[in-house]
Each structure stands twice: as C-alpha cells, then as structure tokens.
Design an enzyme around this catalytic site. Structure first.
Site, PDB file in Angstrom:
ATOM      1  N   GLY A   1       0.817  -1.202   0.000  1.00  0.00           N
ATOM      2  CA  GLY A   1       0.000   0.000   0.000  1.00  0.00           C
ATOM      3  C   GLY A   1       0.853   1.254   0.000  1.00  0.00           C
ATOM      4  O   GLY A   1       0.415   2.318   0.433  1.00  0.00           O
TER       5      GLY A   1
ATOM      6  N   SER B   1       1.982   2.981  -2.564  1.00  0.00           N
ATOM      7  CA  SER B   1       1.939   3.751  -3.808  1.00  0.00           C
ATOM      8  C   SER B   1       1.299   5.124  -3.631  1.00  0.00           C
ATOM      9  O   SER B   1       1.464   6.000  -4.480  1.00  0.00           O
ATOM     10  CB  SER B   1       1.185   2.972  -4.886  1.00  0.00           C
ATOM     11  OG  SER B   1      -0.121   2.637  -4.431  1.00  0.00           O
TER      12      SER B   1
ATOM     13  N   SER C   1      -6.432   2.313  12.290  1.00  0.00           N
ATOM     14  CA  SER C   1      -7.145   3.592  12.238  1.00  0.00           C
ATOM     15  C   SER C   1      -7.713   3.900  13.608  1.00  0.00           C
ATOM     16  O   SER C   1      -8.005   2.988  14.396  1.00  0.00           O
ATOM     17  CB  SER C   1      -8.288   3.519  11.226  1.00  0.00           C
ATOM     18  OG  SER C   1      -9.150   4.636  11.337  1.00  0.00           O
TER      19      SER C   1
ATOM     20  N   TYR D   1     -15.359  -1.112   7.528  1.00  0.00           N
ATOM     21  CA  TYR D   1     -14.119  -0.388   7.816  1.00  0.00           C
ATOM     22  C   TYR D   1     -13.828  -0.436   9.310  1.00  0.00           C
ATOM     23  O   TYR D   1     -12.717  -0.740   9.735  1.00  0.00           O
ATOM     24  CB  TYR D   1     -14.256   1.061   7.340  1.00  0.00           C
ATOM     25  CG  TYR D   1     -12.980   1.861   7.466  1.00  0.00           C
ATOM     26  CD1 TYR D   1     -12.000   1.788   6.481  1.00  0.00           C
ATOM     27  CD2 TYR D   1     -12.748   2.672   8.574  1.00  0.00           C
ATOM     28  CE1 TYR D   1     -10.818   2.511   6.594  1.00  0.00           C
ATOM     29  CE2 TYR D   1     -11.574   3.402   8.692  1.00  0.00           C
ATOM     30  CZ  TYR D   1     -10.612   3.312   7.696  1.00  0.00           C
ATOM     31  OH  TYR D   1      -9.447   4.016   7.818  1.00  0.00           O
TER      32      TYR D   1
ATOM     33  N   LYS E   1     -10.683  -2.499  10.958  1.00  0.00           N
ATOM     34  CA  LYS E   1      -9.621  -1.748  11.628  1.00  0.00           C
ATOM     35  C   LYS E   1      -9.525  -2.133  13.108  1.00  0.00           C
ATOM     36  O   LYS E   1      -8.419  -2.175  13.676  1.00  0.00           O
ATOM     37  CB  LYS E   1      -9.849  -0.242  11.479  1.00  0.00           C
ATOM     38  CG  LYS E   1      -9.704   0.254  10.040  1.00  0.00           C
ATOM     39  CD  LYS E   1      -8.304  -0.015   9.485  1.00  0.00           C
ATOM     40  CE  LYS E   1      -8.107   0.591   8.116  1.00  0.00           C
ATOM     41  NZ  LYS E   1      -6.734   0.412   7.591  1.00  0.00           N
TER      42      LYS E   1
END
Length: 244
Positions: free
Chosen positions: A15, A17, A137, A150, A154
C-alpha cells in the site's frame, strides 16, 4: 549513532503507492533504506503526484491484496527484509458496506490481507530479526456509523497486531501498529473536499489541522528503530488528539 539511520536496511511497504503508505515509504528512503512498495496498478508510471503519489527512488511491484491468490503468488526479489509495513486500505461510502458483498470486499483488504501478507513474510522477518508495522485507524476506538466493515476490520487489525506480537516475539520479530486519525489523502476526500465537513472535523481535532502522511511516517520510523526495541504489540494513535 543515529538510531533512525536505515542505511543498508530493506523495507517493503504494502500500500506504499499513495497516501499514508507512500509517506512512510519515502521517509524510510530518506533515511537510507532500500524501499520496495506495492500498489494495484500495472506500473509506477500509472501514478501521479496529483494523487498524492511520489514513487521516486522506490521499487514498485503490482499487487492486488484483495486477491488471496495474488498474495500467495507474490514473489519480490528481496535479499532480506528488515521492515514490513502493511498500509493497505479500502473503504466504501454511501452505505456500500451494509451490503454483504461490500462488507466482504473491505474486510478482505483491511484485515484478511494483513494476515496473508504477514505470514507470507514471516520467515524473512524472522531471519532479519525485523519489524512488522500494521496501519489501522482511530476508527478502531469509536463508532463509524456509515462504515461497519471499515470499523470492524480496523478494530480487528489492532487485535491482530497484539496477537502476532505475542506469537512472534520469540522469533525476534517486533510487531506494532499505527492508528492514524484524519489524514489528508485521496481516501479522505469525502471529508476534506467538503468545506462544511472539513470545518466540523477540524473543530474536533485539538491541534486544529489534518494529519499528513509524514506525521504517520515519524511514528513508523520510531517503531522500526532501536529506539523502540522494547515496544511490542502496541498501536500508537497518531491523530492530533482527535479521539481524546
């Protein structure tokens, strides 16, 4: 001696990028590390600075972490691996995570792929007595009403960080995590590009500003360094005070 000097060390940021992962990757490169990153697009040329991507000096690999078979087949040529950062992430808005296909899609990226990537590189990290850093997160610590997948994924990432840390400490691998707050990336544009939402968000942050990928990178450098040699299984909240 500079404890944050990573010269001669090898780092892989899944991840890496764009967004937080990209900021972390560039921070390690600036400290002398050889940094490999993964992204979903075919090549590094498919990313632009306008999207928050800086791939200069990084070795790029294509990897779709939503595909278990792609992770299994992933074989970057690394002589060693001192630091593995798992910064992949996905979110669906407009209640897309309340549909089971959307829920599964987000959990696959945000949680399942963490375990798949961690176990794939366990041997290399063990050989190097390396460090694994999992990016979760602040959503793990409060409700996010519109994003159940999500939130659940997380929260799971924080639990996975603790558990892998205990399991792998005997192998000489230190596992820790970072829980970012509201960071200005393309993933948070639903908030940052909406003036009313942004104003409300900033009012809830004691430092009165958004986080940056560089803010997260500082925590990653620390956790991977000898300065954190006795820190295991912890997730550091880096949020400007948002969840206080």
């Amino acid at each position: 001696m500079n404890a944050l000097d990573f010269t001669g060390r090898s780092v892989l940021v899944v991840g890496g990028s764009s967004g937080i992962g990209n900021g972390i990757a560039q921070a390690f490169r600036a400290q002398g590390a050889q940094v490999n990153i993964c992204g979903t697009r075919a090549s590094a040329a498919d990313y632009s600075a306008e999207e928050g991507s800086d791939l200069q000096g990084l070795t790029y690999h294509q990897l779709d972490v939503s595909s278990p078979s792609a992770i299994e087949a992933f074989a970057p040529k690394l002589d060693r691996l001192d630091v593995l950062v798992l910064a992949q992430g996905a979110v669906l808005y407009r209640r897309g995570e309340f549909a089971m296909d959307g829920f599964r899609k987000v959990v696959e990226v945000n949680l399942m792929s963490l375990m798949a990537c961690a176990t794939k590189f366990h041997g290399a990290l063990r050989d190097a007595k390396g460090s694994l850093i999992i990016v979760s997160s602040t959503a793990a610590y409060h409700s996010t009403m519109g994003n159940p997948a999500y939130n659940a994924s997380k929260t799971g990432a924080v639990g996975l960080t603790r558990t892998l840390a205990e399991a792998w400490a005997e192998d000489g691998i230190r596992v820790n995590g970072i829980a970012p707050g509201l960071v200005d990336t393309k993933m948070t544009k639903v908030t940052t590009a909406n003036p009313q939402r942004l104003t409300g968000a900033l009012q809830r942050i004691p430092l009165r500003r958004l986080g940056t990928p560089q803010d997260m990178a500082g925590a990653a450098l620390f956790l991977a360094s000898p300065l954190a040699s006795y820190i295991v299984g912890q997730t550091i909240v880096v949020d400007g005070g948002l969840i206080l």
